[in-house]
Motif scaffolding. Structure first.
Motif, short mmCIF file in Angstrom:
data_model
loop_
_atom_site.label_atom_id
_atom_site.label_comp_id
_atom_site.label_asym_id
_atom_site.label_seq_id
_atom_site.Cartn_x
_atom_site.Cartn_y
_atom_site.Cartn_z
N PHE A 265 0.65 -1.19 -0.07
CA PHE A 265 0.49 -0.18 0.16
C PHE A 265 1.32 0.87 0.26
CE2 PHE A 265 -3.53 1.91 2.58
CZ PHE A 265 -3.73 2.77 1.22
N ALA A 266 0.82 1.48 -1.32
CA ALA A 266 2.29 2.71 -1.25
C ALA A 266 1.78 3.26 -2.36
CB ALA A 266 2.95 2.10 -1.33
N TYR A 267 2.45 4.81 -2.36
CA TYR A 267 2.59 5.40 -3.49
C TYR A 267 3.21 5.62 -4.77
CZ TYR A 267 0.35 9.44 -0.92
OH TYR A 267 -0.83 9.53 0.18
N TYR A 268 2.35 5.21 -5.88
CA TYR A 268 3.21 4.94 -7.21
C TYR A 268 2.69 5.98 -7.89
CZ TYR A 268 2.74 -0.40 -5.65
OH TYR A 268 2.96 -0.65 -4.98
N ALA A 269 3.82 6.29 -9.17
CA ALA A 269 3.91 6.61 -10.18
C ALA A 269 3.16 5.75 -11.22
CB ALA A 269 5.53 7.95 -10.17
N VAL A 270 2.74 6.97 -12.40
CA VAL A 270 2.33 5.49 -13.26
C VAL A 270 2.12 6.30 -14.37
CG1 VAL A 270 -0.25 4.23 -14.53
CG2 VAL A 270 0.36 4.61 -11.80
N ALA A 271 2.53 6.36 -15.33
CA ALA A 271 2.79 6.53 -16.76
C ALA A 271 2.19 5.37 -18.50
CB ALA A 271 3.56 7.23 -17.18
N LEU A 272 2.42 5.97 -19.26
CA LEU A 272 1.79 5.11 -19.93
C LEU A 272 3.78 4.26 -20.25
CD1 LEU A 272 -0.51 6.73 -22.76
CD2 LEU A 272 -0.59 5.10 -22.06
N PRO A 273 2.83 3.14 -20.89
CA PRO A 273 5.01 2.62 -21.00
C PRO A 273 5.16 2.27 -22.63
CG PRO A 273 2.61 1.46 -22.57
CD PRO A 273 2.13 2.33 -21.63
N ASP A 274 5.03 3.54 -22.86
CA ASP A 274 5.74 4.34 -23.82
C ASP A 274 5.83 5.30 -23.79
OD1 ASP A 274 3.61 5.70 -24.67
OD2 ASP A 274 3.56 4.95 -26.49
N VAL A 275 6.65 5.95 -22.35
CA VAL A 275 7.33 7.29 -22.12
C VAL A 275 8.65 7.64 -22.60
CG1 VAL A 275 5.86 6.95 -20.18
CG2 VAL A 275 7.49 6.53 -19.77
N SER A 276 9.30 6.56 -22.76
CA SER A 276 10.28 6.27 -23.43
C SER A 276 10.75 7.13 -24.85
CB SER A 276 11.18 4.99 -23.88
OG SER A 276 10.89 4.67 -24.60
N GLN A 277 8.95 8.29 -25.41
CA GLN A 277 9.22 8.76 -26.91
C GLN A 277 8.92 10.18 -26.17
OE1 GLN A 277 6.71 6.91 -29.29
NE2 GLN A 277 6.91 5.42 -29.04
N PHE A 278 9.22 10.37 -25.07
CA PHE A 278 9.12 11.49 -24.79
C PHE A 278 10.06 12.17 -23.87
CE2 PHE A 278 6.03 15.59 -22.77
CZ PHE A 278 7.39 16.15 -23.41
N GLU A 279 11.15 12.42 -23.92
CA GLU A 279 12.06 12.03 -22.09
C GLU A 279 11.87 13.07 -21.14
OE1 GLU A 279 16.53 14.03 -22.71
OE2 GLU A 279 16.26 13.82 -24.03
N PRO A 280 11.08 14.17 -21.31
CA PRO A 280 10.61 14.60 -20.53
C PRO A 280 9.77 14.25 -19.10
CG PRO A 280 10.54 16.07 -21.15
CD PRO A 280 10.59 15.09 -22.69
N ILE A 281 8.94 12.68 -19.49
CA ILE A 281 8.20 11.90 -18.39
C ILE A 281 9.15 11.61 -18.00
CG2 ILE A 281 6.80 10.51 -18.67
CD1 ILE A 281 5.29 12.05 -20.28
N ASP A 282 10.21 11.13 -18.80
CA ASP A 282 10.96 9.26 -17.97
C ASP A 282 12.21 10.38 -17.07
OD1 ASP A 282 11.86 6.91 -18.45
OD2 ASP A 282 13.95 7.90 -18.92
N ALA A 283 12.77 11.56 -17.07
CA ALA A 283 12.95 12.50 -16.54
C ALA A 283 12.83 13.05 -15.24
CB ALA A 283 14.08 13.73 -16.97
N PHE A 284 11.54 12.91 -15.14
CA PHE A 284 10.83 13.15 -14.07
C PHE A 284 10.36 12.01 -13.80
CE2 PHE A 284 7.22 14.11 -11.65
CZ PHE A 284 7.12 15.87 -11.65
N LEU A 285 10.16 10.60 -13.72
CA LEU A 285 9.37 9.58 -13.16
C LEU A 285 11.32 9.04 -12.78
CD1 LEU A 285 7.87 7.59 -15.75
CD2 LEU A 285 7.00 8.42 -13.47
#
Length: 308
Positions: A265-285
């Motif tokens: 029971f924790a906090y999770y960050a969730v994104a679409l599986p292909d986020v590597s195509q948009f570098e800022p998402i990967d950097a924020f994760l």
């Protein structure tokens, strides 16, 4: 077959089917309801079958319309996302983060300056809401929620497992039935968070069978209101330890059950599986994981607290 696709008519069909309303479809397209109706008539004339039936509440898809609508809806949503990427290619990268208000105020927002210092070219937009989001439909890049980590088909990053304490006023606990196990809490009035998820997830993480009583009771958008309601003797509240500890030590609240915290029971960050195509998402994760790693472990670091 006419090789020219009637894109405007197809868009009118998709939006009307999405909203089950010609008026709302017109609002989504930025045109008049009459224009939407005309495009639907043109499409029905071209395919030779009716696509909608009118009801007292709006419109419904016919059997043929319902069969065609999902694929067309997905296609137009994909076009919309592609246009957003094209527009973002020349604009300053913007990340939209959705999370619950309490987490945004107490943890995320105070730390955002550190991400901005590392990535000054990325603009971060925080949506503080407990409403569920659809990452494939809504304009949200990352959702941060607390739960059990069951998000099929998405990229999931576990951040941290903050301790939530079942608490109530000492007088209420002394007067009511004893609580020896998590399931005993179901016999008490429960004070809920805004989306009525915390108790249900807590019970699930501790192996308590699904019970409709887990969702009952008044809900509160603000943790302070939740704590005040518990102090007033209105029921049991599940509150993060950092918010409740001062009240517990002052004797205004008491711990209803001292139990090892379920780490799933924790906090999770969730994104679409292909986020590597948009570098800022990967950097924020990656930044989120690094920030969360500095948090104290949820287990084994709780101070001695008062229980009844």
């Amino acid at each position: 077959m006419n090789p020219v696709l009637p894109l405007l008519a197809l868009r009118a069909f998709v939006e009307t089917g999405r909203h089950r309303s010609v008026k709302r479809a017109a609002e989504a397209m930025g045109v008049t309801p009459g224009a939407v109706s005309q495009q639907i008539r043109l499409l029905e004339e071209r395919v030779g079958i009716p696509l909608f039936t009118r009801t007292r509440y709006g419109v419904d898809l016919t059997a043929a319309g319902a069969e065609a609508h999902p694929a067309l809806l997905a296609a137009f949503d994909q076009i919309s996302r592609s246009m957003e990427r094209l527009e973002a290619a020349r604009a300053r990268p913007t990340l939209t983060i959705s999370t619950v208000p309490s987490f945004a105020a107490s943890w995320l927002v105070p730390r955002l300056g550190r991400f901005t210092a590392k990535h000054p070219d990325v603009e971060v937009r925080v949506e503080a809401s407990s409403a569920l989001v659809d990452l494939r439909r809504d304009r949200v890049d990352i959702a941060i929620r607390h739960g059990l980590g069951h998000y099929p088909g998405l990229r999931i990053e576990r951040l941290m497992a903050p301790v939530f304490l079942p608490v109530a006023s000492p007088a209420l606990l002394a007067a009511g039935p004893k609580i020896h196990a998590p399931a005993d809490c179901l016999n008490w009035p429960l004070l809920q968070d805004s989306d009525r998820a915390d108790w249900r997830l807590w019970f699930s993480a501790l192996g308590v069978p699904v019970d409709p009583r887990a969702d009952r009771g008044p809900s509160f958008d603000d943790d302070l209101l939740l704590i005040r309601s518990a102090i007033a003797g209105q029921g049991l509240a599940l509150v993060r330890d950092t918010y409740a500890m001062e009240e517990i030590e002052a004797g205004r609240l008491a711990l209803a059950l001292n139990i090892t915290w379920p780490t799933d029971f924790a906090y999770y960050a969730v994104a679409l599986p292909d986020v590597s195509q948009f570098e800022p998402i990967d950097a924020f994760l990656e930044w989120l994981k690094a920030e969360a790693s500095t948090e104290p472990a949820a287990l084994g670091e709780m101070r001695t607290i008062r229980s009844v």
